[in-house]
Design an enzyme around this catalytic site. Sequence first.
Site, PDB file in Angstrom:
ATOM      1  N   TYR A  79       0.829  -1.206   0.000  1.00 46.14           N
ATOM      2  CA  TYR A  79       0.000   0.000   0.000  1.00 46.14           C
ATOM      3  C   TYR A  79       0.862   1.254   0.000  1.00 46.14           C
ATOM      4  O   TYR A  79       2.080   1.191   0.192  1.00 46.14           O
ATOM      5  CB  TYR A  79      -0.975  -0.015   1.185  1.00 46.14           C
ATOM      6  N   ARG A  85       8.717   4.382  -4.021  1.00 45.16           N
ATOM      7  CA  ARG A  85       8.585   3.378  -2.953  1.00 45.16           C
ATOM      8  C   ARG A  85       7.571   2.301  -3.339  1.00 45.16           C
ATOM      9  O   ARG A  85       7.762   1.120  -3.065  1.00 45.16           O
ATOM     10  CB  ARG A  85       8.186   4.059  -1.636  1.00 45.16           C
ATOM     11  N   ARG A 131      -7.376 -20.404  -2.420  1.00 46.90           N
ATOM     12  CA  ARG A 131      -6.348 -20.218  -1.402  1.00 46.90           C
ATOM     13  C   ARG A 131      -5.277 -21.314  -1.413  1.00 46.90           C
ATOM     14  O   ARG A 131      -5.570 -22.482  -1.208  1.00 46.90           O
ATOM     15  CB  ARG A 131      -6.985 -20.175  -0.014  1.00 46.90           C
ATOM     16  N   HIS A 146      -0.648 -21.204  -0.755  1.00 48.14           N
ATOM     17  CA  HIS A 146       0.459 -20.273  -0.540  1.00 48.14           C
ATOM     18  C   HIS A 146       1.127 -19.841  -1.846  1.00 48.14           C
ATOM     19  O   HIS A 146       1.529 -18.688  -1.989  1.00 48.14           O
ATOM     20  CB  HIS A 146       1.508 -20.896   0.393  1.00 48.14           C
ATOM     21  N   LYS A 153       6.384  -1.877   2.105  1.00 47.86           N
ATOM     22  CA  LYS A 153       5.166  -1.273   2.676  1.00 47.86           C
ATOM     23  C   LYS A 153       4.007  -2.250   2.493  1.00 47.86           C
ATOM     24  O   LYS A 153       3.146  -2.089   1.627  1.00 47.86           O
ATOM     25  CB  LYS A 153       4.892   0.098   2.044  1.00 47.86           C
ATOM     26  N   GLU A 212      11.955   2.262  14.767  1.00 46.72           N
ATOM     27  CA  GLU A 212      10.964   3.241  14.287  1.00 46.72           C
ATOM     28  C   GLU A 212       9.697   3.092  15.109  1.00 46.72           C
ATOM     29  O   GLU A 212       9.664   2.354  16.094  1.00 46.72           O
ATOM     30  CB  GLU A 212      10.681   3.020  12.794  1.00 46.72           C
ATOM     31  N   LEU A 267      10.849   1.093   7.667  1.00 47.45           N
ATOM     32  CA  LEU A 267      10.293   1.558   6.404  1.00 47.45           C
ATOM     33  C   LEU A 267      10.995   2.866   6.054  1.00 47.45           C
ATOM     34  O   LEU A 267      11.159   3.737   6.921  1.00 47.45           O
ATOM     35  CB  LEU A 267       8.777   1.802   6.531  1.00 47.45           C
TER      36      LEU A 267
HETATM   37  N1  PMP Z   1       7.362   3.507   9.412  1.00 46.86           N
HETATM   38  C1  PMP Z   1       6.216   2.794   9.346  1.00 46.86           C
HETATM   39  C2  PMP Z   1       6.196   1.416   9.920  1.00 46.86           C
HETATM   40  C3  PMP Z   1       5.067   3.349   8.760  1.00 46.86           C
HETATM   41  O1  PMP Z   1       3.943   2.635   8.680  1.00 46.86           O
HETATM   42  C4  PMP Z   1       5.122   4.683   8.277  1.00 46.86           C
HETATM   43  C5  PMP Z   1       3.902   5.324   7.693  1.00 46.86           C
HETATM   44  N2  PMP Z   1       3.512   4.735   6.523  1.00 46.86           N
HETATM   45  C6  PMP Z   1       6.335   5.380   8.354  1.00 46.86           C
HETATM   46  C7  PMP Z   1       7.430   4.761   8.926  1.00 46.86           C
HETATM   47  C8  PMP Z   1       6.450   6.787   7.827  1.00 46.86           C
HETATM   48  O2  PMP Z   1       6.421   6.800   6.426  1.00 46.86           O
HETATM   49  P1  PMP Z   1       5.900   8.062   5.612  1.00 46.86           P
HETATM   50  O3  PMP Z   1       6.711   9.231   6.061  1.00 46.86           O
HETATM   51  O4  PMP Z   1       6.157   7.698   4.198  1.00 46.86           O
HETATM   52  O5  PMP Z   1       4.440   8.218   5.928  1.00 46.86           O
END
Ligand code: PMP
Length: 290
Positions: A32, A51, A100, A102, A147, A179, A203
């Site tokens: 996403y 991304r 379904r 895998h 993502k 994070e 991410l």
């Molecule tokens: N880390 C994670 C795990 C996230 O879900 C997000 C938000 N999508 C971010 C960092 C921040 O990313 P962004 O600045 O692209 O929203």
Amino acid sequence: METVYLNGQFVSRDNAWISPDDRGFLFGDSVYEVVRCYGGFFFDMEGHMTRLRRSLAETRITWNEIDTFPDVAGELITKNSFNDGCSLVYLQVTRGAAPRTHAFPDPPVPPTVYAFARRQSLDTLIWERGISIEPVTDPRWSRCDIKSTALLANILAYQTAHDNGFAEVCFIRDGFVTEGAHSNIFFVRNETLYTHPESNIILSGITRKNVISLAADNNIALVEEAVPADMISYMHESFLTNTSGEVVPVIKIGDIVIGEGVPGTLTKKVQRLFREKVEAMALQQAQGPA
Ligand code: PMP
């Protein structure tokens, strides 16, 4: 009536149906993006597209019409009359619907592509007050760089933090801060910004990237280096970054008060620089090409 986008068509939300065999539903086999729209202009659409391309490549999900996304997002804003104010566009691409198992569907099936727009104003109160976040051992897999919509670990950690009165999670893996559950984390010590380097365990946030380039443009020292959890109490400032909140000061991590317990000076400077960048880009967009 709310208009959403599903598999090449704009339809009312009530008419948007997906198969119960969709692999996004059954396995979380999907990726996403979330893009912010400020008064009709999208912030760093190019960064989000890069991304998204990477997430699709890493998961081997094929969406041949990926280049249409900026127009789809724009249409969603227009069709839902969100051209003024702030909104977000959410896009999800799944591996499609198939019985379904895998293994990937063979032969491949078309991806399911769903997008919607939602009004979401910026929370300026938390910019001024800051938030408290809860340190949690990072239980996630080792491909946090994708993502993916498979966010169960993030959701469980976030809900626990929320139940405990915290506004976000501070994930700690092998003794280092990685994070948040839906944000990147920065620290300040002695006028230098620290944030976890890009890797498979975070991410690569679009807001994070833009903050890093703003720091470079404004002679703010920045080191992409993970902060050990046992150094948190020595940090002078901290803030989070994400698309929905921009730059959000952190004033407490667990029971550790950060600095003076109020948003720090450098944090406020980064907030201001980010705002100025957004406003300048919005103005440029409104004026059109020179
Ligand atoms: N880390 C994670 C795990 C996230 O879900 C997000 C938000 N999508 C971010 C960092 C921040 O990313 P962004 O600045 O692209 O929203």
